[in-house]
Design a protein around this motif. Structure first.
Motif, PDB file in Angstrom:
ATOM      1  N   ALA A 236       0.820  -1.215   0.000  1.00 33.87           N
ATOM      2  CA  ALA A 236       0.000   0.000   0.000  1.00 33.87           C
ATOM      3  C   ALA A 236       0.853   1.263   0.000  1.00 33.87           C
ATOM      4  N   TRP A 239       1.417   2.908  -3.406  1.00 37.07           N
ATOM      5  CA  TRP A 239       0.309   3.489  -4.145  1.00 37.07           C
ATOM      6  C   TRP A 239       0.025   4.917  -3.671  1.00 37.07           C
ATOM      7  N   ARG A 249      -6.534  -0.810  -4.403  1.00 39.05           N
ATOM      8  CA  ARG A 249      -6.700  -0.724  -2.949  1.00 39.05           C
ATOM      9  C   ARG A 249      -7.900  -1.546  -2.504  1.00 39.05           C
TER      10      ARG A 249
END
Length: 963
Positions: A236, A239, A249
């Protein structure tokens, strides 16, 4: 895989090139050794196991693993190197696995450095390596779960302290959920769910030596789930929060949720799988034995095993409930369709509670209970019912658990031997199940239940007893087809004096009183009569109809031959008042055997006998003679002819017996058993000596000690060589009677000399240690003036091992084969002995036994004496139970019923340390400290060597030319 291993080696190298590894290992080993020798007091426990090593690991690993993982990702983020790692051509999951394996490798090194402890225990006693292997495996699995949690939390912050605190809280929460202090507030069902989620309870399951698929799946799910979450959290960070990464996500979050749901579902489905398990213990202590499986497979009718347990119960009892439920369900799985396993809470259903109370006599037990909102005394059910046909057995609170005080206020509550108790109950109901119609037909003569009751003077709690008795009798009469009747007799009144005298003379029926201060007395005695045989029924104050019916049926079966094996017990009678002074008080009873009777009564019908008639009753299956003294000729003849009939005879008697001295102290006196000549003819010589052994059980001696000017009397344990402690090396190897007992203590035992008689073979069952000696006098008090070190000196005849117990099987010759029978008809004008019946009354003597006769001889009768067992109990040890188990094992062997021996012995086996003094204990403890320091030193030396061998990368000039 190469990338993962390379990353793991890089992380491990980083640990050892910095102080982190040495600080971690040093702290871990210090805490482990301190808790092993000081907190859990290994030597005071005197048990050859390594439970203290693993006792505190679930808590210790929380803090150590948290300290180990707090920097793994947070430091990378704080130093700005995380971005560099994530841009390398290495998959994120490989980075995670590399750090994970490095941390797990360091924990494995720490655990490996503790191997000196189990090695030490193996030298000091018979260590079972199964729980050791299970403990180390459980520690690695637990550490893996904590590492995964720590890595996940460390990846969420750039502050190592925050990562440390977060990991401690998360791991601590998983541990606390399974502890009894938390789980006990949720009731039985809720507590089981919490224990299934808690890491500590799962750790204990594997640590005992059982590798269960459910536990492996749990740790694999916990570790894999958090590692996957760690990968997702790191991914994560690649991103942005924009629209382009929204789909990814959402997909990642969905993947995490689906994985978590599937892992939870997998564990729920696996919770019903009980067969996928591996019992690593040496004696397979946590597996259904072949004896139980065979018994369940041979059932002809449905068997019901039902547990009655309340959701609200004592916190110490709550963790035992799941273990009982698991074993009951295991019986159901092994037995198939004929075994119905149930688990009920009677408090939840009034009909179930009424059935338990009225039909089976199962009642609740008042127990203290506490939760978040209240602390009170609740009536809780804690019983198991085993039913086969119309025959049932119930195992109540006292039958299932045993209590052991471990400190001033601490108490350990544990199951006795659950499989043995359950299988014994199953065997008893299966073998004892017969329709009442068959029972009455086997009795032959009509049965009369005589109730000697005084209705007017009965206490209030017993006023309705006659009506209950009439209802039970009416049901029995209906099923007996006219061969059963009830006779209510009131012995009160002036015209019944002769009846009262006869009842007291023949049956010992005396007036009863409701309390010590009550002036009014009453009669409440029940007697079953069938022909010339009779059996007492003992009513109780709170006896329900089910209890009463059960007691009457049990008495009927004792009257009828062939239902339960009968043990004839011959014990010394109480001492008589001095001659010429009948009003003098009897000497205090020193030789009671109530504990022995209760132990044998669990499986057999025990019938106490007097042999003065010269004959053993025909219904006796085995004869146990304990503490024989001055047996007369007719008694000796009864024992001899019983063995000649092919019976099984167990003699526990020595040449010395416990005696109270005039000053109130404890002593022994020399005795003659009356069996010396008989035993010698059968190959066993009972020597007139006492055995002393340096391997012994301590004796509690009162010692006065000055404390602040006041004299305080306390018990001090003194090594007492007359209490011979026989360990595994002194027992017959693999013999079912002793092969699995931890030890047996024979008090004031006489040595045996055994020679195989013609036609029989002997087995030396027990022998003393090679350092034992003997004495011929009865002086048993220590003499510290003559022997200041231990109070006892060496024997005059040197030291050697002595035979203390032996078994003989085969053909025996009668000791009366060339003698006249003492039961032979009296001279002309006299009368025959009215006490004998059958062939012996005519003077016929059986001169030899058949091939299957069995004889067991133990050179002590005191080791089964209640007073002696109480002395052993005062030492704080529960080893005295082995004495009773030895007697029970001998009876099982004598009647060729050894099926339950293996189950009983599995639960009874307690591995103890070899005898040693305080100096030896200190040497072993110091040796472990030094060994750990030496291993750490070698590790430091290896680390320094590796550090010196690391060469810096050569610097290349900017222009690429030579320097």
């Amino acid at each position: 895989m190469k990338q993962i291993l390379a990353l793991a080696r890089k992380e491990l190298r980083g640990y050892f090139l910095s102080p982190v590894a040495l600080i971690f290992l040093g702290t871990f080993l210090f805490v482990v050794l301190f808790s092993f020798f000081w907190v859990d007091t290994f030597f005071r426990r005197n048990l050859a196991d390594v439970r203290p090593l693993f006792h505190w690991l679930p808590v210790l690993l929380i803090f150590l693993v948290s300290a180990l993982t707090m920097r793994l990702w947070s430091e990378e983020q704080r130093m700005g190197t995380l971005e560099l790692l994530l841009t390398l051509p290495v998959r994120t999951h490989r980075l995670v696995l590399g750090k994970f394996l490095a941390g797990l490798g360091l924990v494995a090194v720490a655990l490996a450095l503790t191997v000196t402890l189990p090695i030490t225990v193996a030298f000091l006693g018979p260590l079972d390596w199964g729980p050791v292997i299970g403990g180390y495996l459980a520690a690695l699995l637990l550490a893996a779960a904590y590492l995964a949690i720590g890595l996940c939390i460390s990846s969420t912050t750039d502050n190592p302290i925050v990562a440390l605190i977060g990991t401690v809280l998360a791991c601590g929460a998983f541990y606390l959920l399974g502890t009894e202090s938390v789980a006990s507030f949720a009731g039985n069902r809720g507590a089981e769910v919490l224990r299934a989620v808690g890491t500590g309870s799962r750790f204990e399951s594997i640590q005992r030596g059982v590798i269960d698929l459910r536990d492996l799946l749990y740790y694999a799910s916990l570790t894999g789930g958090f590692l996957f979450l760690n990968v997702a959290l790191l991914e994560a960070k690649r991103w942005s929060d924009g629209e382009r990464s929204r789909v990814r996500r959402r997909a990642t979050r969905l993947a995490v949720l689906l994985l978590a749901a599937n892992l939870v579902l997998l564990n729920v489905l696996a919770s019903g799988v009980r067969a996928a398990r591996l019992d690593l213990t040496e004696r397979k202590e946590y597996s259904i034995s072949p004896v139980t499986a065979k018994l369940l497979h041979e059932l002809d009718a449905p068997l019901l095993i039902r547990g009655y347990f309340s959701s609200k119960t004592h916190p110490l009892l709550a963790p035992l409930v799941p273990r009982i439920r698991d074993l009951i369900k295991e019986y159901g799985a092994v037995g198939g369709s004929l075994v119905r396993a149930e688990f009920l809470d009677p408090r939840q259903d009034g009909a179930t509670e009424r059935e338990a109370n009225e039909d089976y006599g199962i009642k609740s037990v008042p127990l203290p209970f506490a939760d978040r909102y209240e602390s009170a005394l609740v009536n809780s059910y804690f019983s198991v019912l085993v039913k086969y046909g119309d025959k049932y057995e119930k195992l109540d609170f006292d039958d299932l658990i045993e209590l052991k005080v471990t400190g001033y206020r601490d108490m350990e509550v544990r199951l006795r031997n659950l499989e043995y108790d359950l299988t014994r109950a199953v065997k008893k109901v299966v073998h004892g199940f017969q329709p009442l119609e068959t029972l009455f037909s086997r009795l032959g003569a009509p049965v009369t239940l005589s109730a000697y009751v005084t209705p007017k003077s009965l206490p209030e709690s017993l006023k309705d007893f006659p009506k209950r008795l009439e209802r039970v009798a009416a049901e029995l009469a209906r099923r007996a087809g006219g061969r059963f009747k009830l006779a209510l007799v009131d012995p009160s009144g002036p015209g019944r004096a002769e009846l009262r005298e006869e009842l007291q003379r023949k049956y010992g029926f005396k007036p009863l009183s409701a309390s010590l201060l009550a002036e009014e007395t009453f009669y409440l005695h029940l007697l079953l009569t069938a022909g010339d045989k009779h059996e007492r029924v003992y009513p109780a104050m709170e006896m329900t109809e089910a209890d009463l019916r059960n007691e009457v049926q049990a008495a009927l079966k004792r009257l009828a031959p062939g239902f339960l094996k009968t043990v004839g017990l011959v014990v010394p009678s109480e001492a008589e008042p001095p001659a010429g002074n009948p009003m003098a008080r009897r000497p205090p009873p020193m030789r009671r055997f109530e504990l022995l009777k209760a132990k044998l009564g669990e499986t057999y019908t025990v019938k106490e006998l007097e042999l003065k008639s010269g004959r053993v009753p025909g219904e006796v299956d085995t004869l146990l003679v304990v503490g024989a003294q001055d047996l007369d000729e007719k008694s000796r003849f009864a024992l001899d002819q019983y063995l000649m009939r092919g019976g099984a005879l167990i003699v526990c008697a020595g040449r010395f017996a416990m005696d109270a001295s005039p000053q109130g102290g404890l002593g022994v006196k020399g005795v003659k058993t009356g069996l010396e000549e008989l035993l010698a003819g059968w190959g066993v010589t009972l020597r007139e000596e006492l055995v002393l052994d340096p391997q012994n059980e301590a004796f509690p001696v009162p010692v006065d000690r000055d404390v602040g000017g006041y004299t305080v009397r306390e018990l001090q344990l003194l090594p007492y060589p007359f209490f011979v402690d026989v360990r595994q090396k002194g027992m017959a190897e693999d013999h079912p009677t002793v092969g699995r007992l931890p030890s047996v203590t024979l008090q004031w035992v006489s040595p045996l000399e055994v020679k195989d008689p013609a036609g029989a073979k002997s087995v030396t069952l027990l022998r003393s240690s090679g350092g034992s000696w003997t004495q011929k006098h009865a002086g048993i008090q220590p003499d510290f003036a003559k022997h200041p070190e231990k109070g006892f000196g060496p024997g005059e005849g040197g030291t050697k091992a002595h035979v203390l117990a032996a078994l003989l099987t085969g053909r025996f010759e009668s000791g009366f084969k060339d003698k006249r029978s003492p039961l032979e008809a009296a001279p002309k004008g006299g009368a025959k002995d009215q006490g004998a019946t059958g062939g012996e009354a005519t003077g016929r003597v059986l001169k030899s036994s058949p091939e299957g006769a069995r004889l067991a001889v133990v050179g002590s009768g005191e080791f089964l004496n209640d007073a002696v067992l109480e002395i052993s109990r005062q030492t704080g040890s529960d080893r005295f139970t082995s004495n009773l188990q030895l007697a029970q094992n001998l009876v099982d062997w004598s009647v060729a019923d050894v099926d339950l021996l293996t189950i009983r012995s599995r639960g009874a086996y307690a591995r103890t340390l070899a005898p040693m003094d305080d100096a030896a204990r200190s040497r072993w403890e110091l040796g472990n400290y030094l060994a750990v320091v030496a291993l750490l030193g070698l590790l430091v030396a290896f680390t320094l060597h590796r550090r010196r061998s690391v060469k810096p990368l050569p610097l290349v000039p900017a222009d690429g030319g030579a320097r």
